[in-house]
Design a protein around this motif. Structure first.
Motif, PDB file in Angstrom:
ATOM      1  N   GLN A 183      -7.981   6.844   0.992  1.00 33.68           N
ATOM      2  CA  GLN A 183      -7.258   6.348  -0.180  1.00 33.68           C
ATOM      3  C   GLN A 183      -7.109   7.400  -1.270  1.00 33.68           C
TER       4      GLN A 183
ATOM      5  N   GLU B 220       0.814  -1.201   0.000  1.00 37.74           N
ATOM      6  CA  GLU B 220       0.000   0.000   0.000  1.00 37.74           C
ATOM      7  C   GLU B 220       0.853   1.260   0.000  1.00 37.74           C
TER       8      GLU B 220
ATOM      9  N   ARG C 270      -8.896  -1.950  -1.149  1.00 37.58           N
ATOM     10  CA  ARG C 270      -8.780  -0.513  -1.427  1.00 37.58           C
ATOM     11  C   ARG C 270      -7.318  -0.083  -1.516  1.00 37.58           C
ATOM     12  N   GLN C 271      -6.451  -0.694  -0.727  1.00 36.47           N
ATOM     13  CA  GLN C 271      -5.036  -0.364  -0.817  1.00 36.47           C
ATOM     14  C   GLN C 271      -4.450  -0.837  -2.143  1.00 36.47           C
ATOM     15  N   HIS C 272      -4.837  -2.018  -2.568  1.00 35.33           N
ATOM     16  CA  HIS C 272      -4.357  -2.548  -3.851  1.00 35.33           C
ATOM     17  C   HIS C 272      -4.811  -1.663  -5.005  1.00 35.33           C
TER      18      HIS C 272
ATOM     19  N   SER D 237      -5.748   1.487  -4.923  1.00 40.50           N
ATOM     20  CA  SER D 237      -5.093   2.783  -4.837  1.00 40.50           C
ATOM     21  C   SER D 237      -3.686   2.727  -5.422  1.00 40.50           C
ATOM     22  N   THR D 238      -2.936   1.698  -5.040  1.00 47.39           N
ATOM     23  CA  THR D 238      -1.577   1.549  -5.534  1.00 47.39           C
ATOM     24  C   THR D 238      -1.551   1.334  -7.038  1.00 47.39           C
TER      25      THR D 238
END
Length: 598
Positions: free
Chosen positions: A378, A33, A340-342, A344-345
């Motif tokens: 995010q 992330e 959500r982190q995936h 966003s990245t």
């Protein structure tokens, strides 16, 4: 009737457990992330050098080789373990221990613990010539020894073990499950195609234990690229007993198949109501060709199951278009942090494509305007990373969020963007939080203020200087991160221009010794850095003297080294890295102290 219900419950529980084991890893595939960082940790970088491993001396090796020949179990075990560890650390000349290790392995009277350690050492040393002895004694020894040895023999592709595994497979109804699973996985590892019919039969046998069936199906699927489509279809149709396990086995059988029939089965499984099945089928379709998932992707991204949503997202990430970005950006609000982190990245990566950049920025801005804290966090991380200046006004508003994640990420984003138009609002927030923190200390306040103080240092916001100076004294309520950021920012404000008042306050922090509570290392380090940055020349002799007494591998010494170069141009050599474990080895050789006596 009650007994039947208990058995049914037990079987359902086992099925649920096995299925969860095979599917839980799907969401965990999310990439790293975006994490808010601090400039004070990297500008300059005064982190201690990575530790250097302590290598054993030749005398160590001779001691270990001698002790291996001792009859005591613990000596044998500990010496063998030391040899294994030393080999992993790249220590040479350990192969001469192999004959003694083989003797320990093959002696009838050897304790099981020593035999296990000897076997592990032989495997670690990659002693393939010991394979026949390892095979013989793993079959004589206990299950734990077989669990250690047999995977190594598979990696070495040691031919005789295949016979053992095939015999075990042929008598599978009489085998302990741990040994049977070893055989199933080993045959798949060595690509023993002759085992395929037996593996298929086990996978198709609904009376078998679910874990054995799943392992057999996975092994069969690993051995064959074609020919298992009809078996998969048969399992899909079998709904009278263990329907979930049946269809999970079908997916395993098709793990390397790409035929039209295989794809048809996988597409059907991808629409299953049972999310573990749908996720696994979508994952396989994504591996074959994400175009196959596109018709299902948007619906998958709205599924209640996180694993299914992830696979829908992966299809859009692999095949991005401006039309697909909005649906993908919706997952910035996802309840599952991994998703959500995936996303966003990945959106940050995709924004490097000029064709997608504007759409990613605009859709992320729309997410930031909503009320869900997940999307606010995010979008701040994403747009902050992109240094998207139009978002700065919204991030000023989000500083007031009660969610730690949002208040911190929005402050970090403002520091990344560094929009001069936000300076007054940032200073106002610092002042209000400075007052508030003396009464209440909500989670995230220290990090938020630290990011905002760094933003002021980065943008040279002079109106924040008074506030920064107020963070220098050792007051617990002011927080380590906020104090460090304030000191770092003061150095930025006074770069090349000494300020005697500030310098005196900083050197007090550097020399704060023996008081309670002790001053933070970070505060001392950053005070030294800022003194060097503001060219406070009068402190160069002190830094030089201390470096001459001890050029240690710690943050304070490294800060002095950096500051002295800034002040005088002198560049002290880098200190030696600290040693890391084991630090002491088993049976360290005695080193006599040197004396002046004759």
């Amino acid at each position: 009737m009650l007994l039947t219900d208990k058995r049914r419950f037990a079987m359902l529980y086992r099925i649920f457990t096995y299925v969860m084991v095979f599917t839980i890893a799907i969401v965990s595939t999310a990439c790293a992330e975006i994490v808010p960082d601090f400039l004070m940790e990297s500008d300059p970088d005064c982190r201690p050098l990575p530790p250097a491993p302590v290598q054993p001396m030749p005398k160590h090796l001779q001691l270990w080789f001698e002790v291996l020949k001792r009859p005591e179990t613990d000596y044998q075990r500990m010496a063998a373990e030391s040899i294994s560890l030393a080999h992993k650390k790249g220590v040479p000349d350990l192969l001469q221990a192999i004959p003694t290790l083989e003797t320990i392995l093959t002696t009838e009277s050897t304790h099981p613990a020593a035999r296990y350690a000897a076997a592990r050492a032989l495997i670690t040393l990659d002693s393939r010539d010991s394979a026949s002895k390892l095979l013989e004694w793993s079959q004589k020894g206990g299950s734990d020894l077989r669990q250690l040895v047999e995977p190594a023999l598979a990696d070495w592709d040691f031919e005789p073990i295949r016979t053992v595994w095939k015999e075990r497979l042929d008598a599978s109804n009489k085998q302990h499950r741990r040994e049977l699973l070893l055989a199933v996985r080993g045959l798949a590892r060595v690509q023993e195609v002759s085992a395929l019919p037996t593996l298929r039969n086990i996978a198709l046998d609904v009376a078998r234990s679910p874990d054995i069936r799943l392992a057999a199906a996975a092994a069969a699927g690993a051995l064959a690229e074609t020919g298992l489509e009809s078996d998969a279809q048969l399992l899909q149709a079998e709904k009278r007993k263990s329907p979930i396990i049946n269809r999970r086995c079908a997916i395993h059988l098709l793990q390397r198949h790409t035929s039209e029939a295989a794809i048809k089965s996988l597409l059907e499984l991808a629409t299953e109501q049972e999310p573990t099945l749908a996720a696994a089928a979508l994952e396989r379709l994504n591996q074959i060709d994400s175009h196959l998932v596109l018709p299902l992707a948007e619906g998958a991204m709205k599924n209640l199951d996180a694993n299914v949503r992830m696979q829908g997202a992966i299809a859009y990430i692999k095949l991005p278009t401006t039309d697909r970005i909005p649906a993908l950006a919706e997952l910035l609000n996802d309840l599952h942090p991994g998703i959500r982190q995936h996303v966003s990245t990945e959106l940050l990566r995709l924004a490097q494509d000029p064709a997608l950049d504007e759409t990613i920025r605009s859709t992320s801005m729309a997410i930031a305007q909503r009320d869900q804290w997940q999307g606010q966090e995010q979008s701040a991380l994403l747009l902050g990373s992109l240094e998207h200046q139009p978002a700065s006004t919204r991030f000023v508003e989000l500083l007031e969020s009660e969610r730690r994640e949002v208040m911190v990420s929005s402050a970090w984003a403002l520091r990344k963007i560094a929009d001069p138009a936000t300076a007054s609002a940032i200073v106002d927030k610092i002042r209000r939080q400075t007052i508030a923190r003396k009464n209440v200390y909500p989670a995230g306040l220290d990090q938020q203020v630290a990011h905002l103080l760094e933003a002021c240092g980065k943008m040279q916001v002079k109106q924040a200087e008074r506030d920064m100076i107020g963070y220098i004294p050792k007051v617990g309520a002011m927080g380590e991160r906020s104090r460090g950021a304030a000191i770092w920012a003061l150095g930025k404000l006074h770069t090349g221009t000494p300020d005697p008042t500030v310098a005196e306050l900083l050197i007090d922090r550097v020399n704060d010794e023996g008081t309670m509570p002790p001053e933070f290392i970070l505060i001392k380090q950053l005070s030294i850095v800022s003194l060097g940055r503001m060219k406070a020349q009068e402190y160069a002799p002190e830094f030089r003297n201390l470096l001459e007494k001890g050029n240690s591998n710690d943050a304070i010494s490294l800060a002095r080294r950096w500051a002295l170069k800034e002040l005088t141009g002198e560049e002290y050599p880098l200190p030696e890295a600290d040693p890391i474990g084991p630090g002491t080895w088993f049976l360290n050789p005695l080193v006599r102290a040197q004396t002046n006596s004759p």
